[in-house]
Design a protein around this motif. Structure first.
Motif, PDB file in Angstrom:
ATOM      1  N   THR A 190      16.225   4.483  10.241  1.00 53.15           N
ATOM      2  CA  THR A 190      15.106   3.734   9.683  1.00 53.15           C
ATOM      3  C   THR A 190      14.147   3.324  10.779  1.00 53.15           C
ATOM      4  N   ARG A 191      12.952   3.040  10.373  1.00 52.70           N
ATOM      5  CA  ARG A 191      11.917   2.640  11.326  1.00 52.70           C
ATOM      6  C   ARG A 191      11.498   1.183  11.159  1.00 52.70           C
ATOM      7  N   SER A 192      12.066   0.522  10.167  1.00 51.65           N
ATOM      8  CA  SER A 192      11.684  -0.871   9.957  1.00 51.65           C
ATOM      9  C   SER A 192      12.921  -1.726   9.703  1.00 51.65           C
ATOM     10  N   TRP A 193      12.726  -3.005   9.846  1.00 54.73           N
ATOM     11  CA  TRP A 193      13.803  -3.955   9.611  1.00 54.73           C
ATOM     12  C   TRP A 193      14.248  -3.920   8.153  1.00 54.73           C
ATOM     13  N   HIS A 194      13.299  -3.821   7.237  1.00 54.22           N
ATOM     14  CA  HIS A 194      13.633  -3.849   5.818  1.00 54.22           C
ATOM     15  C   HIS A 194      14.490  -2.645   5.419  1.00 54.22           C
ATOM     16  N   GLY A 195      14.118  -1.476   5.884  1.00 52.44           N
ATOM     17  CA  GLY A 195      14.901  -0.284   5.567  1.00 52.44           C
ATOM     18  C   GLY A 195      16.299  -0.361   6.142  1.00 52.44           C
ATOM     19  N   TRP A 196      16.408  -0.829   7.377  1.00 49.27           N
ATOM     20  CA  TRP A 196      17.721  -0.968   8.009  1.00 49.27           C
ATOM     21  C   TRP A 196      18.573  -1.984   7.253  1.00 49.27           C
ATOM     22  N   HIS A 197      17.966  -3.098   6.889  1.00 50.36           N
ATOM     23  CA  HIS A 197      18.694  -4.154   6.195  1.00 50.36           C
ATOM     24  C   HIS A 197      19.199  -3.661   4.836  1.00 50.36           C
TER      25      HIS A 197
END
Length: 56
Positions: A13-20
């Motif tokens: 993922t490239r963002s915090w939201h996607g990773w979370h």
């Protein structure tokens, strides 16, 4: 275990939201799988005798 069985290490993922979101779903699946394994490997309790019917 979650890394090997559920693909926790395949996250790109490239963002915090996607990773979370990814980590949350993987850990939820891991918890559900742990409960299923525990219940499947648990010794089944002995059956209780049936209660006689109450007649009036």
């Amino acid at each position: 275990t979650a890394k090997n069985e559920l693909g926790l290490d395949h996250n790109e993922t490239r963002s915090w939201h996607g990773w979370h979101r990814h980590v949350s779903l993987v850990l939820l699946a891991f918890a559900m799988m742990a409960v299923v394994r525990y219940r499947a490997n648990n010794i089944t309790p002995p059956k209780r005798p049936k209660m006689p019917a109450i007649r009036s």
